[in-house]
Design an enzyme around this catalytic site. Structure first.
Site, mmCIF file in Angstrom:
data_model
loop_
_atom_site.group_PDB
_atom_site.id
_atom_site.type_symbol
_atom_site.label_atom_id
_atom_site.label_comp_id
_atom_site.label_asym_id
_atom_site.label_seq_id
_atom_site.Cartn_x
_atom_site.Cartn_y
_atom_site.Cartn_z
ATOM 1 N N CYS A 89 0.836 -1.202 0.000
ATOM 2 C CA CYS A 89 0.000 0.000 0.000
ATOM 3 C C CYS A 89 0.874 1.255 0.000
ATOM 4 O O CYS A 89 1.536 1.538 -0.986
ATOM 5 C CB CYS A 89 -0.969 -0.050 1.180
ATOM 6 S SG CYS A 89 -2.394 1.030 0.988
ATOM 7 N N HIS A 195 -3.462 -5.782 1.047
ATOM 8 C CA HIS A 195 -2.790 -6.002 2.333
ATOM 9 C C HIS A 195 -2.773 -7.480 2.711
ATOM 10 O O HIS A 195 -3.678 -7.939 3.417
ATOM 11 C CB HIS A 195 -3.534 -5.236 3.437
ATOM 12 C CG HIS A 195 -3.351 -3.754 3.384
ATOM 13 N ND1 HIS A 195 -2.362 -3.100 4.081
ATOM 14 C CD2 HIS A 195 -4.033 -2.794 2.711
ATOM 15 C CE1 HIS A 195 -2.434 -1.796 3.849
ATOM 16 N NE2 HIS A 195 -3.442 -1.578 3.019
ATOM 17 N N GLU A 197 -1.026 -8.837 4.942
ATOM 18 C CA GLU A 197 -0.856 -8.979 6.402
ATOM 19 C C GLU A 197 -2.194 -8.909 7.136
ATOM 20 O O GLU A 197 -2.259 -9.211 8.320
ATOM 21 C CB GLU A 197 0.116 -7.902 6.921
ATOM 22 C CG GLU A 197 -0.471 -6.505 7.121
ATOM 23 C CD GLU A 197 -0.565 -5.689 5.831
ATOM 24 O OE1 GLU A 197 -0.377 -6.266 4.744
ATOM 25 O OE2 GLU A 197 -0.870 -4.483 5.921
#
Lengths: 219, 82
Positions: A89, A195, A197
């Site tokens: 990002c 994302h 994560e």
């Protein structure tokens, strides 16, 4: 492999990344402050992560100011020496501003910030559900650069439908050629808008992010 | 001498400018239907201490190239005010 996560003023996914890598994926993680410069304890087997967020308030352009922070000078040298670097990002935006990755991230074509789950696919074609949260995620590079990237296999992830369908309906920001993630020609610097994560824990009922880290060769 | 320099940064002509499109919609809502297109950029002013105008321009040029504009998506123009 050891991971170092750079914390910029305005980073807000640094702790998510730390949790995902250390708790969910069992990796050794060290947090790195943007004003520091020492990466001597990292080798080219290790990976520096630039997390998501709004570094320096997104002033001027997303990632433009972070690119000049002391730690980024070391990260650029680290990458040039073959060390692995992942930008997610805002981290992706910083890598493009740094010139470590080609192209740029422009404002979403629909003028809105998008925060939702989307599907992306890598080389194996399997759709992975990964969250996005960005206002400036429209990847852009000129045709010559895109053609070169495509022939080098540098386009790692593209937006798609749940069943792997392609088309504008599945592209959340108007990115050229549905690009969600890329790497450099040397294949040691990776950038992506979604994302991974945020999708590594069983309590979140989505662990597709683990496949992303695996496809990048980071775990 | 202190030179005042203005830098205009604009999105490249071929690129979609969503901010400009949003402003265009706002102007049409105001009843200004005759406005055909809007593009939004940045206006940056620099005060530069330099020996002469050319040096000041060169510094502004370097600032534009290295930080103030990203050539992948923007172009910039420099104007010396004094």
């Amino acid at each position: 492999m050891k991971f170092g996560i750079v914390v910029f003023p305005g980073s807000n996914c640094d702790r998510d990344m730390q949790h995902a890598l250390s708790v969910d994926l069992g990796q050794e993680v060290e947090m790195l402050w943007h004003k520091d410069q020492d990466l001597s304890h990292f080798t080219s087997d290790d990976c520096i992560v630039l997390p998501g967020g709004f570094s320096y308030g997104d002033y001027l352009r997303c990632g433009a100011i972070a690119r000049f922070s002391p730690m980024m000078q070391s990260v650029i040298t680290f990458a040039e020496n073959g060390g692995k670097v992942l930008g997610v990002c805002n981290g992706f935006q910083i890598l493009c501003e740094s010139g470590l990755l080609p192209g740029a991230l422009l404002q979403n074509n629909h003028q809105q910030f998008s925060c939702k789950n989307v599907f992306i696919q890598g080389k194996d074609g399997k759709p992975l559900q990964i969250p996005i949260a960005h206002g400036e995620g429209r990847y852009y590079a000129d045709e010559a650069t895109l053609n070169q990237m495509e022939s080098n296999g540098q386009i790692l992830f593209t937006y798609c439908g749940k069943g792997g369908e392609s088309g504008a309906a599945y592209n959340p920001n108007g990115a050229v050629r549905d690009i969600a993630g890329i790497c450099n020609a040397n294949r040691n610097v990776f950038g992506m808008m979604p994302h991974p994560e945020r999708a590594t824990s069983s309590v979140l009922h989505n662990q597709d992010g683990i496949a992303v880290f695996k496809q990048l060769g980071l775990i | 001498m202190l030179y005042h320099v203005q830098i205009k940064v604009m999105p490249l002509k071929d690129l979609l400018d969503p901010q400009g499109k949003a402003v265009l919609g706002g102007l049409h809502n105001l009843g200004l239907e005759s406005v055909q297109d809007v593009r939004v950029g940045k206006h940056i002013t620099l005060d530069i201490e330099a020996n002469d105008a050319n040096s000041a321009k060169a510094i502004a040029e370097e600032a534009g190239k290295k930080l103030l504009a990203n050539p992948v998506m923007e172009f910039f123009e420099i104007e010396l005010i004094n």
